[in-house]
Design an enzyme around this catalytic site. Structure first.
Site, short mmCIF file in Angstrom:
data_model
loop_
_atom_site.label_atom_id
_atom_site.label_comp_id
_atom_site.label_asym_id
_atom_site.label_seq_id
_atom_site.Cartn_x
_atom_site.Cartn_y
_atom_site.Cartn_z
N ASN A 28 0.83 -1.21 0.00
CA ASN A 28 0.00 0.00 0.00
C ASN A 28 0.87 1.27 0.00
OD1 ASN A 28 -2.40 1.67 0.20
ND2 ASN A 28 -3.43 -0.14 0.98
N ARG A 29 0.24 2.40 0.33
CA ARG A 29 0.90 3.69 0.11
C ARG A 29 1.60 4.22 1.34
NH1 ARG A 29 -3.63 3.39 -3.18
NH2 ARG A 29 -3.10 3.85 -5.34
N HIS A 52 3.25 0.11 -2.87
CA HIS A 52 3.64 -1.31 -2.96
C HIS A 52 5.15 -1.51 -3.08
CE1 HIS A 52 -0.52 -2.29 -2.96
NE2 HIS A 52 -0.77 -2.15 -4.24
N HIS A 66 -1.82 -9.89 -3.55
CA HIS A 66 -2.64 -8.95 -4.32
C HIS A 66 -3.47 -9.66 -5.40
CE1 HIS A 66 -3.72 -5.20 -6.25
NE2 HIS A 66 -2.98 -4.50 -5.42
N TYR A 120 -6.40 -10.84 -7.75
CA TYR A 120 -7.67 -10.32 -8.26
C TYR A 120 -8.56 -11.52 -8.52
CZ TYR A 120 -5.43 -5.82 -9.63
OH TYR A 120 -4.77 -4.61 -9.67
N ASP A 166 -11.73 1.21 -3.23
CA ASP A 166 -10.27 1.05 -3.21
C ASP A 166 -9.81 1.58 -1.86
OD1 ASP A 166 -7.61 0.75 -3.73
OD2 ASP A 166 -7.51 2.24 -5.33
N GLN A 183 -7.60 -4.21 2.35
CA GLN A 183 -7.85 -3.27 1.25
C GLN A 183 -8.80 -3.95 0.29
OE1 GLN A 183 -6.33 -0.16 1.04
NE2 GLN A 183 -6.85 0.48 -1.02
N GLU A 185 -6.97 -7.50 0.05
CA GLU A 185 -5.57 -7.55 0.46
C GLU A 185 -5.50 -7.37 1.97
OE1 GLU A 185 -3.69 -4.36 -2.02
OE2 GLU A 185 -5.60 -4.53 -3.05
#
Ligand code: BGC
Length: 355
Positions: free
Chosen positions: A80-81, A107, A177, A179, A249, A287, A314
């Site tokens: 993440n950020r 990331h 991560h 999908y 998100d 997340q 996540e």
């Protein structure tokens, strides 16, 4: 249970990339690449007996290195950020690579997922992948020894166990991560999937998706997934937080978990295929990202990954924890291990049970 190994191509330096496949007694098949310790496929028979591969991804090493939006990969050392691309630890501030908008680190600049991990068949039902982060890579301090293992059980559980230990104090926040699309990677968008998340609040974010430090209660907002609902029901609602992510998100804060139990936190199902997925974790956040930034890039079998073709759950510590002492801490002392477990459990409803 069986485990197979296939060649999956080579890294730019020529080192071989392998794909391992685990299959359980009911025919559930899971494959993982050494590249990025990437979860590449989950193949299960749906309610009518048709095999569906539930994961977005690619067919070549090159695509995993160049076209990716982190499909199936392990992210680390910090997912993440991180605001300003700065990592404050004690009296020092480490400068990280600013790979998003030239001002923040997302990331960890894809470090873990572009490395070719070493694989070990650890047991009849478990494969273990390891990777050593060199001190200072992308600005993150410490030589970090990482092990991620995948175990598949006969009752449909895919367990991901994370272990990391650094020789210097540092932040650690590893995640996967993947999908998911419970109709298959070629099954259109996920807006019809029905989701429940056991969360009373998200971490409110600023326009750069960095937490403001405030929590945003889900009550009365499109983020209320405490009772299950289709993703598409409120996805276009006029909510300031939802507009920032261009759809879901956001980090959902999970309920207090003082014993760090690996408890169920979310559930997803598709009425179309009857496939269910439960998510268990010992971590404080998840997340929930619905692929708003996918834009039709070709994935497996050249099927375009259209906007919202997959959803991610996540499991993680909250974003930007290094700047938020009020969040659960993921600062690990030199030699102090990060150990965590996430389980994705798959099951299929029979035809008359899905509605
Ligand atoms: C982030 C998204 C991002 C995606 C792929 C997710 O974890 O929350 O904003 O687009 O990863 O990088």
């Amino acid at each position: 249970m069986s485990i197979l190994r296939r060649d999956f191509g080579a890294m730019p330096d020529g080192s071989p990339v392998y794909e391992y496949e685990l299959e359980n007694r009911s025919g559930l098949k899971v494959s993982i690449l050494t590249l990025g310790a990437t979860l590449r496929s989950i193949v299960i028979k749906d309610k009518t007996g048709v095999e569906r591969d539930l994961l977005l991804g690619f067919d070549t090493v090159e695509d995993y290195l160049t076209r990716h939006d982190y499909q199936g990969v392990i992210v680390g050392p910090v997912a993440n950020r991180i605001a300003k691309g700065e990592l404050p630890i004690g009296t020092k501030t480490y400068e990280l690579v600013k790979n998003e908008k030239d001002k923040l680190c997302l990331h960890s600049n894809a470090e873990y997922n572009t490395a070719n991990w070493r694989a070990l068949i650890a047991d009849a039902d478990r494969i273990e992948f390891s990777y050593v982060h060199p001190d200072g890579a992308n600005g993150f301090p410490g030589e970090i020894r990482n092990t991620v293992s995948y175990t598949l059980t006969d009752d449909g559980e895919l367990k991901i166990a994370y272990h990391a230990v650094s020789d210097r104090d540092t932040y650690l926040n590893l995640t996967n991560h993947a999908y998911f699309n419970l109709n298959g990677y070629d099954g259109g968008d996920v807006l019809g999937h029905i989701v429940r998340i056991d969360s009373d609040a998200i971490t409110e974010v600023d326009p750069d998706s960095i937490p403001t430090g405030r929590l945003y209660p889900v009550e009365g907002t499109p983020f209320d997934f405490r009772a299950e609902k289709p993703i598409g029901r409120d996805v276009n609602a006029d909510d300031p937080q939802l507009l920032i992510g261009g759809g879901y998100d956001h980090n959902f804060c999970l309920r207090e978990n003082p014993d760090r139990a690996c408890r169920e936190v979310a559930r997803v199902r598709s009425a179309e295929t009857g496939i269910n997925m439960q998510v268990f974790t010992d971590l404080p956040g998840v997340q929930f990202y619905i692929g708003n930034f996918l834009h039709g890039q070709p994935g497996k079998e050249n099927v375009p990954m259209i906007k919202r073709a997959g959803l991610c759950l996540e499991t993680q510590f909250y974003p930007d924890t290094p700047h938020r002492p009020e969040f659960p801490s993921c600062l690990f002392k030199k030699g102090q291990p990060f150990d965590s477990e996430t389980i994705y459990r798959f099951s299929v409803d029979k035809e008359n049970e899905t509605e």
